[in-house]
Write a protein that holds these residues in place. Sequence first.
Motif, PDB file in Angstrom:
ATOM      1  N   ASN A 104       0.824  -1.216   0.000  1.00 53.51           N
ATOM      2  CA  ASN A 104       0.000   0.000   0.000  1.00 53.51           C
ATOM      3  C   ASN A 104       0.856   1.263   0.000  1.00 53.51           C
ATOM      4  O   ASN A 104       0.523   2.261  -0.654  1.00 53.51           O
ATOM      5  N   ALA A 105       1.965   1.215   0.757  1.00 49.38           N
ATOM      6  CA  ALA A 105       2.858   2.376   0.820  1.00 49.38           C
ATOM      7  C   ALA A 105       3.503   2.647  -0.540  1.00 49.38           C
ATOM      8  O   ALA A 105       3.662   3.809  -0.942  1.00 49.38           O
ATOM      9  N   LEU A 106       3.859   1.593  -1.259  1.00 46.77           N
ATOM     10  CA  LEU A 106       4.438   1.752  -2.596  1.00 46.77           C
ATOM     11  C   LEU A 106       3.423   2.397  -3.544  1.00 46.77           C
ATOM     12  O   LEU A 106       3.771   3.253  -4.363  1.00 46.77           O
ATOM     13  N   GLN A 107       2.178   1.974  -3.419  1.00 46.81           N
ATOM     14  CA  GLN A 107       1.134   2.554  -4.250  1.00 46.81           C
ATOM     15  C   GLN A 107       0.932   4.031  -3.919  1.00 46.81           C
ATOM     16  O   GLN A 107       0.786   4.868  -4.826  1.00 46.81           O
ATOM     17  N   GLU A 108       0.979   4.354  -2.646  1.00 51.64           N
ATOM     18  CA  GLU A 108       0.761   5.738  -2.214  1.00 51.64           C
ATOM     19  C   GLU A 108       1.814   6.689  -2.764  1.00 51.64           C
ATOM     20  O   GLU A 108       1.520   7.824  -3.125  1.00 51.64           O
ATOM     21  N   ILE A 109       3.070   6.241  -2.845  1.00 52.80           N
ATOM     22  CA  ILE A 109       4.133   7.143  -3.288  1.00 52.80           C
ATOM     23  C   ILE A 109       4.265   7.191  -4.807  1.00 52.80           C
ATOM     24  O   ILE A 109       5.100   7.927  -5.326  1.00 52.80           O
ATOM     25  N   GLY A 110       3.474   6.370  -5.528  1.00 51.90           N
ATOM     26  CA  GLY A 110       3.480   6.474  -6.990  1.00 51.90           C
ATOM     27  C   GLY A 110       4.175   5.367  -7.735  1.00 51.90           C
ATOM     28  O   GLY A 110       4.407   5.478  -8.951  1.00 51.90           O
ATOM     29  N   MET A 111       4.532   4.278  -7.042  1.00 46.47           N
ATOM     30  CA  MET A 111       5.135   3.143  -7.733  1.00 46.47           C
ATOM     31  C   MET A 111       4.080   2.425  -8.583  1.00 46.47           C
ATOM     32  O   MET A 111       2.875   2.542  -8.355  1.00 46.47           O
ATOM     33  N   ILE A 161       2.677  -8.513  -4.639  1.00 53.83           N
ATOM     34  CA  ILE A 161       3.145  -9.320  -3.512  1.00 53.83           C
ATOM     35  C   ILE A 161       3.362 -10.732  -4.037  1.00 53.83           C
ATOM     36  O   ILE A 161       2.409 -11.421  -4.415  1.00 53.83           O
ATOM     37  N   TYR A 162       4.620 -11.135  -4.108  1.00 53.75           N
ATOM     38  CA  TYR A 162       4.965 -12.461  -4.620  1.00 53.75           C
ATOM     39  C   TYR A 162       5.039 -13.450  -3.460  1.00 53.75           C
ATOM     40  O   TYR A 162       5.811 -13.252  -2.515  1.00 53.75           O
ATOM     41  N   GLU A 163       4.272 -14.500  -3.529  1.00 49.36           N
ATOM     42  CA  GLU A 163       4.338 -15.544  -2.521  1.00 49.36           C
ATOM     43  C   GLU A 163       5.570 -16.416  -2.753  1.00 49.36           C
ATOM     44  O   GLU A 163       5.982 -16.647  -3.898  1.00 49.36           O
ATOM     45  N   THR A 164       6.163 -16.886  -1.692  1.00 50.35           N
ATOM     46  CA  THR A 164       7.286 -17.826  -1.753  1.00 50.35           C
ATOM     47  C   THR A 164       6.919 -19.040  -0.900  1.00 50.35           C
ATOM     48  O   THR A 164       5.820 -19.124  -0.371  1.00 50.35           O
ATOM     49  N   LYS A 165       7.842 -19.954  -0.737  1.00 50.08           N
ATOM     50  CA  LYS A 165       7.602 -21.093   0.152  1.00 50.08           C
ATOM     51  C   LYS A 165       7.529 -20.656   1.610  1.00 50.08           C
ATOM     52  O   LYS A 165       7.082 -21.417   2.462  1.00 50.08           O
ATOM     53  N   GLY A 166       7.959 -19.431   1.873  1.00 45.46           N
ATOM     54  CA  GLY A 166       7.883 -18.878   3.221  1.00 45.46           C
ATOM     55  C   GLY A 166       7.059 -17.615   3.216  1.00 45.46           C
ATOM     56  O   GLY A 166       5.890 -17.616   2.841  1.00 45.46           O
ATOM     57  N   HIS A 167       7.665 -16.509   3.596  1.00 44.44           N
ATOM     58  CA  HIS A 167       6.970 -15.231   3.645  1.00 44.44           C
ATOM     59  C   HIS A 167       7.127 -14.479   2.323  1.00 44.44           C
ATOM     60  O   HIS A 167       8.099 -14.687   1.583  1.00 44.44           O
ATOM     61  N   PRO A 168       6.193 -13.594   1.996  1.00 46.93           N
ATOM     62  CA  PRO A 168       6.177 -12.973   0.667  1.00 46.93           C
ATOM     63  C   PRO A 168       7.227 -11.894   0.439  1.00 46.93           C
ATOM     64  O   PRO A 168       7.786 -11.319   1.371  1.00 46.93           O
ATOM     65  N   VAL A 169       7.457 -11.657  -0.845  1.00 50.34           N
ATOM     66  CA  VAL A 169       8.330 -10.598  -1.331  1.00 50.34           C
ATOM     67  C   VAL A 169       7.448  -9.523  -1.955  1.00 50.34           C
ATOM     68  O   VAL A 169       6.522  -9.831  -2.708  1.00 50.34           O
ATOM     69  N   VAL A 170       7.723  -8.270  -1.660  1.00 49.53           N
ATOM     70  CA  VAL A 170       6.945  -7.158  -2.211  1.00 49.53           C
ATOM     71  C   VAL A 170       7.788  -6.432  -3.261  1.00 49.53           C
ATOM     72  O   VAL A 170       8.948  -6.086  -3.005  1.00 49.53           O
TER      73      VAL A 170
END
Length: 457
Positions: free
Chosen positions: A48-55, A60-69
Motif C-alpha cells: 500500500n505504501a508503494l502505491q501511495e508514493i506512486g510506484m 506481492i509475490y508468494e514464496t515457500k515462506g513469507h512474501p516478497v513485495v
Amino acid sequence: MEQAVITYLTKNRDKHLTELKEFLAIPSISSLPEHKEDVQKAAKWVSNALQEIGMEKIEIYETKGHPVVYGEWLKAEGKPTVMIYGHYDVQPVDPVELWDSPPFEAEIRDEKIYARGASDDKGQVFMHLKALQAIFETTGTLPINVKFLIEGEEEIGSPNLPLFVKENKELLSSDVIVISDTSMMERGKPAICYGLRGLCGVQIDVKGPKSDLHSGLYGGMVQNPIHALVEIVKSFHNEKGQITVEGFYDKVAELTADEKAAYASLGITDQSFIDQLGVPEMFGEEGFTSLERNWVRPTLEVNGIYGGFQGEGIKTVLPAEAHAKITCRLVPDQDPDEIVELLQKHIKTYTPPGVTVNVSLFDKGPAFVTPFDHPAIQAAGRAYEKVYNVPTSYTRGGGSIPIVATFDQILEKPVVLMGFGLPDENFHAPNEHFNLENFDKGMETICYYWYELEQSL
C-alpha cells in the motif's frame, strides 16, 4: 536538488512519524509461526505504501515462506535504474520484560523512536519510501528509475529469496543496488560499507565409547572425546594467531595501499577497542591492525564447545562424545565450499586415535566487495557530506549479509550499503530505537543521492 524537497520533508515530519508508528505496530516476526498473519499484514502495508508514493506494477509475490513485495517506476528515460532492497520482518522481542515501553507501540523519547524494527529495518525502508515521495510531490517526477524489493525473511536468513532473485533476474535488473540496513561509524559520522565478509559454519561431533564411562574404571585406557576435540581445535591456529589449515589463505587478496590508507585515516586505535570490549589487550593474526583483521582478513572461530558433565559439583565421568561449533568469516575469492573441504581434510589429519569424527555443514555464503572508488559509492559519499558536513568514511564490515553476496553473484551489479543506524541502537535486543536526527538527515541524504547518481552513472 530543489529546496522544495527538503521543505516538504520538514513540513510532513509529524505525518511521517505517525505513519512509521503504524508500520512498527505490526509484529512481523518472521521466525515465529504464530506471527505468520502479521508478516502478511506487513507485506500488505508495504504494498500500500508503494502505491501511495506512486510506484507501479506493485505485486506481492508468494514464496515457500513469507512474501516478497515488488514495485517499480521506470519513466526516467535514459537515467540509471536503482533497485532498493530492504526487509519488513523483525526479530523476536524476548525478553519482553527488559523493554521500557511495549515493543510494538512505538514511543518517542529524547528524539529517539523506540520499537522493534525501528532501526532494523522498517525505519530505514520507510525513509526510502518517503524520500521518493518528497521528490514526486514537489517535482512530479524522479531523477532515476526505481525498483523496490522488500522481503519478509531477512531475519531468518532469507532462505527463499535467492531462488526468487534467480527466477526473476530480468525483473530485478538494474544499474545499482542500494541497501539501508547498516550503521554509521558513530553519531554525526556517516559511513558507506563497500564490502562484507562471507561465512561458512560447521559442527564437529567427536564420538568415543558407546556411552559415558566411569572415569575410575576406564580412565587411561580409552580416548576421551573432549581431549580429542581440544586437540583438534588447538590445531586450527598457531601462537601468532594465524590459521594453520592448509590452503586456507591461498585465495586471500592483499589489501590495497588506498584501502590501507583509508582505514588508517579513521583514527580508530586498539585502545578504543580495549575500552569498549573490556579486554586487557587485542589479539589476532600477526602483521595486521585490528581493523584489518576484522574487515579484510578471514577468521576461524570456535563459537561453542560442549560435552560431558555440565552440572554443579563433579561427576567422575569419561564422556561418550564432545561437540564444537565453528564458523569462518571469509573474504572475497574464498569459496565457502572449498573452505569446508579444507576444514574436513584438516580435521581428519588431526583426529587422534580412539575416536570417530563427523563434520556437518551449517550456514554458508560468499563475501562481496564493490570497489570503494566506484561512481555509485562515491556519489553516496558526496550525498552524505552535503547533509552531515563531514567526510564520509569508507568501511568494510566484519559480518555477513548472505543476500548481499547473492545479489552480487546473480545480478552482477554494484551494491551500495548506505545505512543510517547507529551501533548502539539495540537492534535484535530490548529497547531497539532509531535516532530521529538520522531519520531527518537520512531522508535528505537519500534525496541528494538520487540526483548525484543521475549525474554519475
